[in-house]
Scaffold this motif. Structure first.
Motif, PDB file in Angstrom:
ATOM      1  N   PHE A 199       9.117 -80.543   5.133  1.00  0.00           N
ATOM      2  CA  PHE A 199       8.476 -80.313   6.423  1.00  0.00           C
ATOM      3  C   PHE A 199       7.768 -81.586   6.871  1.00  0.00           C
ATOM      4  CE2 PHE A 199       8.921 -75.950   4.945  1.00  0.00           C
ATOM      5  CZ  PHE A 199       9.337 -75.299   6.111  1.00  0.00           C
ATOM      6  N   TYR A 200       7.962 -81.938   8.148  1.00  0.00           N
ATOM      7  CA  TYR A 200       7.344 -83.134   8.712  1.00  0.00           C
ATOM      8  C   TYR A 200       6.890 -82.849  10.138  1.00  0.00           C
ATOM      9  CZ  TYR A 200       9.617 -85.654   4.872  1.00  0.00           C
ATOM     10  OH  TYR A 200      10.021 -86.082   3.644  1.00  0.00           O
ATOM     11  N   ASN A 201       5.821 -83.504  10.548  1.00  0.00           N
ATOM     12  CA  ASN A 201       5.435 -83.521  11.956  1.00  0.00           C
ATOM     13  C   ASN A 201       6.232 -84.613  12.658  1.00  0.00           C
ATOM     14  OD1 ASN A 201       3.169 -81.577  12.558  1.00  0.00           O
ATOM     15  ND2 ASN A 201       2.289 -82.617  10.782  1.00  0.00           N
ATOM     16  N   PRO A 258       2.510 -83.840  18.657  1.00  0.00           N
ATOM     17  CA  PRO A 258       3.412 -83.632  17.518  1.00  0.00           C
ATOM     18  C   PRO A 258       3.552 -82.155  17.183  1.00  0.00           C
ATOM     19  CG  PRO A 258       1.262 -84.338  16.741  1.00  0.00           C
ATOM     20  CD  PRO A 258       1.193 -84.355  18.245  1.00  0.00           C
ATOM     21  N   PHE A 259       4.621 -81.810  16.479  1.00  0.00           N
ATOM     22  CA  PHE A 259       4.822 -80.439  16.016  1.00  0.00           C
ATOM     23  C   PHE A 259       5.605 -80.474  14.715  1.00  0.00           C
ATOM     24  CE2 PHE A 259       8.268 -81.518  18.831  1.00  0.00           C
ATOM     25  CZ  PHE A 259       9.401 -80.976  18.259  1.00  0.00           C
ATOM     26  N   GLN A 261       9.272 -90.174  15.457  1.00  0.00           N
ATOM     27  CA  GLN A 261       9.814 -89.416  16.582  1.00  0.00           C
ATOM     28  C   GLN A 261      10.920 -88.449  16.176  1.00  0.00           C
ATOM     29  OE1 GLN A 261       9.966 -92.962  19.665  1.00  0.00           O
ATOM     30  NE2 GLN A 261      10.128 -91.024  20.726  1.00  0.00           N
ATOM     31  N   SER A 262      11.481 -88.613  14.993  1.00  0.00           N
ATOM     32  CA  SER A 262      12.609 -87.769  14.612  1.00  0.00           C
ATOM     33  C   SER A 262      12.738 -87.742  13.103  1.00  0.00           C
ATOM     34  CB  SER A 262      13.905 -88.301  15.238  1.00  0.00           C
ATOM     35  OG  SER A 262      14.233 -89.574  14.688  1.00  0.00           O
ATOM     36  N   CYS A 263      13.515 -86.776  12.617  1.00  0.00           N
ATOM     37  CA  CYS A 263      13.829 -86.717  11.188  1.00  0.00           C
ATOM     38  C   CYS A 263      14.640 -87.937  10.760  1.00  0.00           C
ATOM     39  CB  CYS A 263      14.588 -85.436  10.877  1.00  0.00           C
ATOM     40  SG  CYS A 263      13.602 -83.921  11.008  1.00  0.00           S
ATOM     41  N   GLU A 264      15.470 -88.452  11.661  1.00  0.00           N
ATOM     42  CA  GLU A 264      16.269 -89.638  11.345  1.00  0.00           C
ATOM     43  C   GLU A 264      15.371 -90.811  10.984  1.00  0.00           C
ATOM     44  OE1 GLU A 264      20.122 -91.485  11.044  1.00  0.00           O
ATOM     45  OE2 GLU A 264      19.615 -89.410  11.493  1.00  0.00           O
ATOM     46  N   ALA A 265      14.269 -90.973  11.720  1.00  0.00           N
ATOM     47  CA  ALA A 265      13.343 -92.069  11.421  1.00  0.00           C
ATOM     48  C   ALA A 265      12.678 -91.874  10.066  1.00  0.00           C
ATOM     49  CB  ALA A 265      12.289 -92.161  12.527  1.00  0.00           C
ATOM     50  N   TYR A 266      12.331 -90.616   9.727  1.00  0.00           N
ATOM     51  CA  TYR A 266      11.746 -90.349   8.412  1.00  0.00           C
ATOM     52  C   TYR A 266      12.754 -90.662   7.306  1.00  0.00           C
ATOM     53  CZ  TYR A 266       7.451 -88.057  10.022  1.00  0.00           C
ATOM     54  OH  TYR A 266       6.220 -87.801  10.567  1.00  0.00           O
ATOM     55  N   LYS A 267      14.006 -90.289   7.530  1.00  0.00           N
ATOM     56  CA  LYS A 267      15.032 -90.532   6.510  1.00  0.00           C
ATOM     57  C   LYS A 267      15.149 -92.012   6.207  1.00  0.00           C
ATOM     58  CE  LYS A 267      19.974 -90.109   5.524  1.00  0.00           C
ATOM     59  NZ  LYS A 267      21.294 -89.636   5.986  1.00  0.00           N
ATOM     60  N   THR A 298      17.494 -81.579  11.989  1.00  0.00           N
ATOM     61  CA  THR A 298      16.153 -81.116  12.345  1.00  0.00           C
ATOM     62  C   THR A 298      16.236 -79.619  12.610  1.00  0.00           C
ATOM     63  OG1 THR A 298      15.639 -83.246  13.358  1.00  0.00           O
ATOM     64  CG2 THR A 298      14.234 -81.380  13.959  1.00  0.00           C
ATOM     65  N   ILE A 299      15.393 -78.837  11.924  1.00  0.00           N
ATOM     66  CA  ILE A 299      15.452 -77.379  12.013  1.00  0.00           C
ATOM     67  C   ILE A 299      14.145 -76.879  12.620  1.00  0.00           C
ATOM     68  CG2 ILE A 299      15.740 -75.237  10.715  1.00  0.00           C
ATOM     69  CD1 ILE A 299      17.210 -76.887   8.580  1.00  0.00           C
ATOM     70  N   ILE A 300      14.257 -76.182  13.757  1.00  0.00           N
ATOM     71  CA  ILE A 300      13.085 -75.684  14.477  1.00  0.00           C
ATOM     72  C   ILE A 300      13.185 -74.166  14.546  1.00  0.00           C
ATOM     73  CG2 ILE A 300      11.745 -75.829  16.609  1.00  0.00           C
ATOM     74  CD1 ILE A 300      13.132 -78.522  17.155  1.00  0.00           C
ATOM     75  N   GLN A 301      12.228 -73.496  13.949  1.00  0.00           N
ATOM     76  CA  GLN A 301      12.258 -72.046  13.853  1.00  0.00           C
ATOM     77  C   GLN A 301      11.615 -71.383  15.078  1.00  0.00           C
ATOM     78  OE1 GLN A 301      13.711 -70.107  11.843  1.00  0.00           O
ATOM     79  NE2 GLN A 301      14.164 -71.283   9.989  1.00  0.00           N
ATOM     80  N   HIS A 302      11.925 -70.069  15.228  1.00  0.00           N
ATOM     81  CA  HIS A 302      11.285 -69.262  16.259  1.00  0.00           C
ATOM     82  C   HIS A 302      10.737 -67.997  15.610  1.00  0.00           C
ATOM     83  CE1 HIS A 302      14.804 -66.603  16.287  1.00  0.00           C
ATOM     84  NE2 HIS A 302      15.560 -67.687  16.338  1.00  0.00           N
TER      85      HIS A 302
END
Length: 953
Positions: free
Chosen positions: A249-251, A262-263, A235-241, A275-279
């Motif tokens: 890059f992670y979904n 997912p995104f 659900q988050s980058c924290e969980a991946y860490k 968490t970095i989300i681009q536009h």
């Protein structure tokens, strides 16, 4: 004429084959030399027997059957297949399909759905005569009918419009036992069930079915499970860490098993996880000729939907987005507290008039809050309306307004009026739900929350840790339905439930105890197809649901967490990150007002400390943990990222790392050596380092002990590497020489030394590892200190080590690590806190990463500085010459540097004047170079301010 005002439709009587043992037997027409049979069928099964019969007046028979959704016909004689032809495809789609089979003389044909392109024909070496019974769908279980003994089983589905010899079969007569016979059929009704309508496969899963059940294909959905309910992504980058993943890059699936998909994001795994989300528009964009009637409006599209972004922002501890607004005679506000001339819009679709670094609803920029605007009468720098470039830049951090989705600019239509903006990516740090936890201190304490009601699928996930042998994690009761998850014994977790089909249990047994005060993960899911339970990484246990039972959970009470409504034995311990169908429950807020329950749970290092590698120390935080890499040779969030820390050693330089202080601090024991000798006895060492030198003999590394035992690594006078172990004070040292080539050639040399009791392994420059055996002992007792360079204290060392120590080490040492200790890193970066003593000329350098000519020049340059310290009396003339050379070289270098600076400044001023002139005369610019030109002009503006000063050379 003779007219009847009615239309008599032919009576269609379908028949349902209810099981694989169903069959319909119809007599054939005797004595004819041709066979013609047609019928329609529908089914969901890929395989099944449609029709079979013996060959009249001959041995063998034929089979008409479904295989992989295709119609096949097979003729055979005992022990020999005569023909096998196929027609049609995808015929198990639940729709009606027609089949026509004909055989005349030695020719057979089959047509599917009256389509000549779906037909097949073949010639056979015998003739088929009618006369024997035809068996539709299967065969009687009694009797010896070898033609029906097939591996793919009987047909399950419906048939209608059966015709034999162009004569329709009257199924009502069959039902009345007047014609033919049958078993386990349902006549005058097609009882097929469309189990994919409605589609119970979630998140876009593709539904398929058989007669009894349906199946979900979850490929490319981002979900798994029987109904594609549970996410495969965190659900988050924290969980991946906290799974040990590094930056990349992670979904992420921000709402778990909820409806949002997912995104892709970038996870920056530092001490704090970002968490970095681009536009779609991150460039510096120039704006001219905009006014209220014709505003400049730009929309930002992100790599996720607004709902996905909102879920991510809600989970995060903090979010921010940098917004830079550059201006020249372009205002943001008409006047303080007046109508805005430019604004931005966030995901709430509301107009916002505060800018980067400011707060909502104050209609100011950052300088307005700080009182530092260039014109004190205004709240933004741009509102000074000056004919020169300035900016209002800062971070927007009010989560409810993020991200920025639109910017509107209206004040660039006046002479010399211009603006430029740049919006950074959305940045969010942390995950406040991942560490949300509560501590249950009594067996009667619990928290309660609203819960499931009428859901088809329900999943619960959480982490727990405890020392208790049993207890109920959570429970929810309805009038009849219930769910309960409990620790039944120290090594067993049970998920029990009832949705109206009777109580059921799913159990997971662990080979190790779960009440070890470590964090353990539990995931339970109940859907229309099955119930499953997962504990940590143990194999998942599941229980199939009845095909036609109750499917919805009807729970009308609160969810009890940490206890039960029935006052059974509650849970003693900690629960964190509790989620129901992807929605996080706020345990901490509810715990604050509940007796017997405390918010938060300490002790994360006991479970996650193993993620800190290479000597990194786990440090507790309120929300999680971090790895302290102070005493490791590695860096990064888990002390796994290699960091080449190098230093140049001059004549007489000594770096000593004292194990005594390290162990005293670690154990908080007496300073007397005997109190910690036992903790400092080594049976194995892992040593790595790199070096570069041209001096021999040299002492590279020396480890001493309180018992006159030692380890020394030296370069002999001829440049050979020598390792000398003395692990018995009464014996001479073990000496191991590496005679590859001279290692004092100025090139970077890599050395790995590993000892495991009496076995010693040495690897030089990634060549084949060499093996040696020690004879002086296996225990390195009471280690005292590690020295790089010259040994300054009195030590009982052998003659060769003493010769090498006469000048110590002059050159470059890099990436030194002794077990989990990094002495160079401690000396250079943590000298105030680490137990390290540095004497002599010692400077950090990149000498451990340079190669070839660069390394030679670098070493030559540093050699001047190396000899500017204490001079070895054994070489007075050589050192005097080098000292004079150093002075001359230094003077020349300073003169060249001054000349280069004067030239560079003159060129810079000339170019900036040229740019200014071009910008004054040029009316428009090429779109591709607009951003670079604007940056040049902004740079020129800063230089114009500098040009007002005098330059003195």
């Amino acid at each position: 004429g003779n007219i009847s005002f009615s239309c008599l439709e032919p009576q269609v009587v379908p028949v349902t084959f209810l099981s694989s043992s169903s069959y319909l037997a119809l007599p054939g027409t005797s004595g004819q030399d041709e066979v013609f049979i047609s019928f329609q069928f529908r089914t969901w099964n890929k395989e099944g027997l449609l029709l079979s019969s013996k060959l009249h007046q001959a041995s063998g028979g034929f089979l008409l059957y479904l295989s992989d959704g295709k119609v096949k016909i097979s003729l055979h004689k005992p022990g020999k297949a005569l023909s096998d032809i196929t027609a049609g495809a995808g015929l198990n789609n639940g729709q009606w399909h027609s089949v026509s089979f004909s055989a005349k003389r030695n020719h057979i044909s089959i047509i599917v759905d009256n389509d000549v392109t779906s037909s097949a024909h073949a010639s056979i070496p015998l003739q088929i005569y009618s006369g024997d019974p035809f068996y539709f769908g299967g065969c009687p279980s009694s009797g010896n009918i070898s033609e029906c003994n097939t591996s793919f089983g009987g047909f399950q589905g419906c048939m209608r419009l059966i015709s034999i010899g162009n004569k329709a079969v009257d199924m009502i007569s069959v039902q009345q036992n007047v014609f033919g016979n049958f078993s386990d059929l349902q006549i005058d009704l097609c009882g097929i069930i469309d189990r994919c309508l409605p589609n119970y496969c979630e998140h876009g899963g593709e539904c398929s079915q058989s007669w009894n059940s349906f199946y979900c294909n979850c490929a490319n959905t981002g979900y798994k499970g029987a109904t594609c309910h549970y996410p495969i992504y965190e659900q988050s980058c924290e969980a991946y860490k906290h799974r040990g993943n590094t930056s990349g890059f992670y979904n992420i699936d921000s709402d778990g098993s909820g409806p949002l998909g997912p995104f892709l994001v970038y996870c920056n795994m530092t001490d704090t996880t970002w968490t970095i989300i681009q536009h779609n528009n991150t460039n510096l964009t120039r704006v001219k000729s905009a006014n209220r009637e014709n505003p400049h409006t730009v929309f930002f599209k992100y790599s996720a939907s607004l709902d996905q972004l909102q879920a991510t922002i809600n989970h995060a501890e903090h979010c921010e987005q940098e917004l830079a607004y550059h201006c020249k005679k372009s205002r943001l506000l008409d006047k303080p507290d007046g109508m805005p001339l430019s604004w931005w819009i966030g995901r709430t679709n509301e107009t916002q008039t505060y800018w980067g670094g400011s707060l909502p609803a104050v209609q100011k920029c950052a300088c307005g809050l700080e009182g530092s605007c260039i014109d004190s009468q205004h709240y933004c720098n741009c509102d000074a309306d000056r004919d020169e470039w300035t900016n209002d830049t800062g971070f927007l951090s009010y989560k409810e307004h993020l991200p920025v989705t639109e910017i509107v600019i209206t004040d660039t239509n006046r002479p010399n009026s211009e603006a430029a903006y740049k919006l950074g990516p959305l940045l969010c740090r942390g995950d406040r739900t991942f560490w949300n936890s509560a501590s249950f201190n009594t067996e009667t304490s619990y928290l309660h929350f609203p819960t499931f009601h009428g859901e088809l699928s329900a999943d619960v996930s959480f982490f727990f840790k405890t020392t208790a042998s049993s207890g109920v994690f959570l429970e929810n009761l309805g009038i009849q339905d219930f769910i309960r998850i409990e620790l039944y014994s120290p090594s067993e977790v049970i998920f029990s439930f009832d949705v109206g089909n009777g109580p059921s249990e799913v159990t997971v047994q662990s080979l190790t105890s779960l009440n070890d005060n470590q964090w353990h993960y539990v995931k339970a899911e109940r859907n229309i197809k099955e119930a499953s339970l997962q504990v940590d990484q143990l194999p998942q246990s599941s229980h199939s649901a009845p095909p036609d039972g109750h499917i919805r959970l009807q729970l009308n009470s609160q969810l009890f967490v940490g206890g039960t409504a029935s006052r059974q034995k509650g849970f003693l311990g900690c629960i964190r990150s509790l989620q129901l169908n992807g929605m996080a429950l706020d345990l901490e807020e509810r715990a604050k007002i509940t007796p017997g329950v405390e918010p938060g749970c300490p002790g994360h290092c006991s479970s996650y400390g193993n993620l800190c590698h290479n000597g990194g120390k786990c440090r507790e935080k309120y929300s999680g943990f971090s790895c302290d890499c102070t005493f490791s040779a590695y860096a990064g969030p888990f002390c796994k990222k290699g960091k080449h820390i190098s230093a140049y050693f001059g004549t007489g330089t000594s770096v000593t790392y004292n194990f005594q202080e390290y162990y005293t601090l670690a154990k908080n024991s007496s300073s007397h050596a005997s109190s910690f000798y036992a903790d400092m006895t080594l049976n194995r060492e892992a040593i790595t380092f790199a070096f570069r030198t041209t001096r021999t003999p040299s002492l590279l590394l020396y480890v001493s002990s309180f018992y006159k035992e030692y380890l020394s690594v030296i370069l002999t006078r001829n440049g050979d590497l020598q390792i000398r172990y003395k692990l018995d004070g009464h014996q001479d040292p073990d000496v191991f020489g590496i005679n590859i080539k001279s290692m004092a050639d100025g090139q970077l040399q890599h050395v790995k030394i590993n000892r495991e009791e009496e076995m010693l392994f040495v690897e030089v420059n990634q060549n084949e590892r060499m093996k040696f055996i020690l004879s002086s002992g296996t225990e390195f007792n009471a280690i005292k200190s590690l020295t790089l360079g010259k040994i300054l204290e009195n030590s009982d060392i052998d003659e060769e080590t003493m010769k090498a120590n006469s000048q110590g080490f002059i050159g470059c040492l890099s990436s030194v690590q002794f077990n989990h200790i990094a002495p160079l890193k401690a000396a250079l970066h943590h000298s105030s806190s680490a137990p390290v003593v540095v004497k002599g000329r010692f400077t950090e350098s990149n000498c451990g990463t340079l190669t070839g000519a660069d390394s030679t020049s670098s070493e030559t340059t540093h050699s001047f500085a190396d000899h500017s310290g204490p001079i070895d009396e054994g070489e007075p003339l050589a050192n005097a010459i080098r000292s004079d050379s150093a002075i001359i070289g230094g003077v020349i270098a300073v003169v060249i540097f001054i000349l280069l600076c004067i030239t560079a400044i003159a060129i810079r001023i000339y170019k900036q004047k040229s740019i200014y002139s071009k910008n004054e005369t040029k009316g428009s610019e090429n779109e591709d170079s607009a951003e670079s030109a604007l940056k040049s002009e902004l740079s020129m503006q800063n230089t114009a301010n500098e040009n007002q000063k005098e330059y003195f050379f």
